[in-house]
Design an enzyme around this catalytic site. Structure first.
Site, short mmCIF file in Angstrom:
data_model
loop_
_atom_site.label_atom_id
_atom_site.label_comp_id
_atom_site.label_asym_id
_atom_site.label_seq_id
_atom_site.Cartn_x
_atom_site.Cartn_y
_atom_site.Cartn_z
N ARG A 163 -31.84 21.55 2.10
CA ARG A 163 -33.03 20.72 2.36
C ARG A 163 -33.91 20.58 1.13
O ARG A 163 -34.40 21.58 0.60
CB ARG A 163 -33.83 21.30 3.54
CG ARG A 163 -32.95 21.43 4.79
CD ARG A 163 -33.73 21.74 6.04
NE ARG A 163 -32.80 22.06 7.12
CZ ARG A 163 -32.33 21.20 8.02
NH1 ARG A 163 -32.70 19.94 7.99
NH2 ARG A 163 -31.48 21.59 8.95
N CYS A 202 -49.36 30.58 -1.43
CA CYS A 202 -49.73 29.95 -0.16
C CYS A 202 -51.22 29.65 0.03
O CYS A 202 -52.06 30.55 -0.03
CB CYS A 202 -49.23 30.82 0.98
SG CYS A 202 -49.48 30.00 2.58
N CYS A 262 -54.46 33.52 7.18
CA CYS A 262 -53.33 34.45 7.27
C CYS A 262 -53.63 35.74 6.49
O CYS A 262 -54.14 35.69 5.38
CB CYS A 262 -52.07 33.79 6.73
SG CYS A 262 -50.62 34.85 6.84
N CYS A 307 -40.32 20.91 13.25
CA CYS A 307 -40.54 22.31 12.87
C CYS A 307 -42.01 22.68 12.96
O CYS A 307 -42.85 22.05 12.33
CB CYS A 307 -40.01 22.54 11.46
SG CYS A 307 -40.24 24.24 10.92
N CYS A 335 -49.14 36.10 0.03
CA CYS A 335 -48.14 35.27 -0.67
C CYS A 335 -48.86 34.41 -1.72
O CYS A 335 -49.70 33.57 -1.36
CB CYS A 335 -47.41 34.38 0.34
SG CYS A 335 -46.82 35.30 1.78
N CYS A 390 -37.51 23.68 15.75
CA CYS A 390 -37.47 24.79 14.80
C CYS A 390 -38.87 25.40 14.75
O CYS A 390 -39.86 24.70 14.98
CB CYS A 390 -37.09 24.22 13.43
SG CYS A 390 -37.17 25.41 12.08
N CYS A 444 -32.43 29.22 9.22
CA CYS A 444 -32.90 28.38 8.12
C CYS A 444 -33.59 29.30 7.13
O CYS A 444 -34.63 29.89 7.46
CB CYS A 444 -33.86 27.33 8.67
SG CYS A 444 -34.66 26.34 7.37
N1 SAM Z 1 -46.23 32.37 7.93
C1 SAM Z 1 -44.84 32.20 8.09
C2 SAM Z 1 -44.04 32.82 6.97
O1 SAM Z 1 -44.55 32.95 5.87
O2 SAM Z 1 -42.87 33.16 7.22
C3 SAM Z 1 -44.41 30.75 8.26
C4 SAM Z 1 -45.10 29.64 7.47
S1 SAM Z 1 -44.91 29.69 5.70
C5 SAM Z 1 -46.13 28.54 5.16
C6 SAM Z 1 -43.33 28.90 5.43
C7 SAM Z 1 -42.81 28.78 4.03
O3 SAM Z 1 -43.50 27.74 3.35
C8 SAM Z 1 -42.95 29.96 3.08
O4 SAM Z 1 -41.97 30.94 3.27
C9 SAM Z 1 -42.77 29.29 1.72
O5 SAM Z 1 -41.42 29.33 1.35
C10 SAM Z 1 -43.22 27.84 1.96
N2 SAM Z 1 -44.43 27.53 1.18
C11 SAM Z 1 -45.69 27.93 1.44
N3 SAM Z 1 -46.56 27.48 0.52
C12 SAM Z 1 -45.83 26.75 -0.36
C13 SAM Z 1 -46.16 26.02 -1.55
N4 SAM Z 1 -47.41 25.98 -2.03
N5 SAM Z 1 -45.17 25.39 -2.20
C14 SAM Z 1 -43.90 25.44 -1.73
N6 SAM Z 1 -43.54 26.11 -0.62
C15 SAM Z 1 -44.48 26.77 0.06
C1 DTB Z 2 -39.78 25.40 4.00
O1 DTB Z 2 -38.95 26.04 3.34
N1 DTB Z 2 -40.56 24.45 3.52
C2 DTB Z 2 -41.45 23.94 4.53
C3 DTB Z 2 -40.95 24.67 5.80
N2 DTB Z 2 -40.00 25.59 5.28
C4 DTB Z 2 -41.91 25.34 6.68
C5 DTB Z 2 -42.88 24.26 4.27
C6 DTB Z 2 -43.37 23.92 2.94
C7 DTB Z 2 -44.82 24.21 2.95
C8 DTB Z 2 -45.49 23.72 1.73
C9 DTB Z 2 -46.88 24.15 1.67
C10 DTB Z 2 -47.80 23.53 2.66
O2 DTB Z 2 -47.72 22.33 2.97
O3 DTB Z 2 -48.69 24.25 3.16
FE1 SF4 Z 3 -49.15 33.68 5.58
FE2 SF4 Z 3 -48.66 31.69 3.91
FE3 SF4 Z 3 -47.48 34.03 3.53
FE4 SF4 Z 3 -46.77 32.50 5.66
S1 SF4 Z 3 -46.48 32.01 3.49
S2 SF4 Z 3 -47.16 34.71 5.65
S3 SF4 Z 3 -48.75 31.55 6.11
S4 SF4 Z 3 -49.69 33.64 3.41
#
Ligand code: SAM
Ligand code: DTB
Ligand code: SF4
Length: 333
Positions: free
Chosen positions: A262, A61, A54, A98, A58, A130, A190
């Protein structure tokens, strides 16, 4: 009956969040029982349909290309692979499916057409479908709705003030705009956030303030505890105290009584007793399956034991929908 308000002040939310913990839980548990069956918890399943690589930054992430994590890049899955995963999820008792993609935003290309087919397929199975695909335009939201999308996940993640310490490649307003496009397309919203990213209590209140003052509350508010992943800037963050998770859930429940709150990422390190307190405080959904998108989550059998011990029952799909899309006999957990 507690009234639904969209004019909560930051001071009011701060007072709720900081109230003595047992009073806070008592109040949120009471509000929870006015609007929900307290034994019911929705079981949802996540699937990463496009993983890693990506362009965003973030800091939490593991899927951001610029951080060196163990996540392997995987191009968009095929529609039949997704349908098989959704069937497995449904058979193990899940009612919401989802699909997540590591995209900054949706582009109008073949991949988006494929996602629309995935949405059609999963909706046809009688599950709440979702997606979380990054930013969307109004037209893209409409296309997703027309394909049968039930809900769209797009988190604010944190307060507006803390946001630029976590992400620099997109703005808070970008997030809010996508949420309004989703709302306009009549898709269930959501949106929630993550705690444990070095934010203050005041930042958490700030995020809840924005969510609870939207013209309509999100139908669904995920509260994630950061899962620190090696290679990301937040890899060394300490585990968030369970009391903070409980305060967040309880406050969200009190100020957004109808929403599904959630208990999302972070359950892997929580005991049954800790999760029980989160349900008591008003959480009424979990993600099941041993993987979230890329990080670990409790095993299905462990969650089945927890449901049994806590006398919880899985919630049926489309319970709040005015018109159930498909009537379907659910397989019990
Ligand atoms: N790329 C899209 C976005 O960022 O909107 C969708 C997927 S993104 C992985 C969805 C959500 O996962 C993020 O907004 C964040 O709140 C959550 N997330 C990602 N990494 C995480 C982590 N290490 N711990 C907890 N939540 C996480
Ligand atoms: C949300 O708030 N939590 C879920 C869902 N929306 C997509 C994702 C959590 C992702 C945690 C990090 C991972 O497994 O990559
Ligand atoms: Fe990309 Fe992860 Fe950020 Fe979603 S949360 S935009 S997958 S870097």
């Amino acid at each position: 009956m507690t009234v639904i308000r969209n004019n909560w002040t930051r001071a009011e939310i701060t007072e709720i969040y900081n109230s003595p913990i047992l009073d806070l839980i008592y109040r949120s548990a009471t509000v929870h029982r006015e609007y929900h069956d307290a034994q019911e918890v929705q079981v949802c399943t996540l699937l990463s349909v496009k993983t890693g690589g990506c362009p965003e930054d973030c800091s939490y992430c593991p899927q951001a290309a610029r951080y060196h994590t163990d996540v392997k890049v995987q191009k968009l899955l095929e529609v039949d692979e997704v349908i098989t995963a959704a069937k497995n999820a449904q058979e193990s008792g899940s009612t919401r499916f989802c699909m997540g993609a590591a995209w900054r935003e949706v582009r109008d290309n073949k991949d988006f057409d494929k996602v629309l087919d995935m949405v059609k397929g999963v909706n046809g199975m009688g599950m709440e479908v979702c997606c979380t695909l990054g930013m969307l335009t109004e037209e893209q939201a409409q296309k997703l709705h027309d394909a049968g999308l039930y809900a769209y996940n797009h988190n604010l993640d944190t307060s507006e003030e803390h946001y630029d310490k976590i992400i620099s490649t997109r703005t808070y307003d970008d997030r809010l705009n996508t949420l309004s496009h989703v709302r306009k397309a009549k898709i269930s919203v959501c949106s929630g956030g993550i705690i444990g990213m070095g934010e203050s209590h005041n930042d958490r209140v700030g995020m809840l303030h924005v969510l609870s003052n939207l013209p309509e509350h999100p139908e669904s508010v995920p509260v994630n505890a950061l899962v620190p992943v090696e290679g990301t800037p937040l890899e060394a963050q300490p585990r968030v105290p369970i009391w903070d998770m409980i305060r967040m859930i309880a406050t969200a429940r009190i100020i957004m009584p109808k929403a599904m709150v959630r208990l999302s990422a972070g359950r892997i390190t929580m005991s049954f007793e800790e999760q029980a307190m989160c349900f008591m405080a008003g959480a009424n959904s979990i993600f099941a399956g041993d993987k979230l998108l890329t990080t670990p989550n409790p095993e299905v059998d462990r969650d089945k034991d927890m449901f049994q011990i806590l006398n919880l029952k899985p919630r049926k799909s489309f319970k709040d929908a005015t018109k159930p899309q498909v009537s379907f006999e659910q397989i019990p957990v």
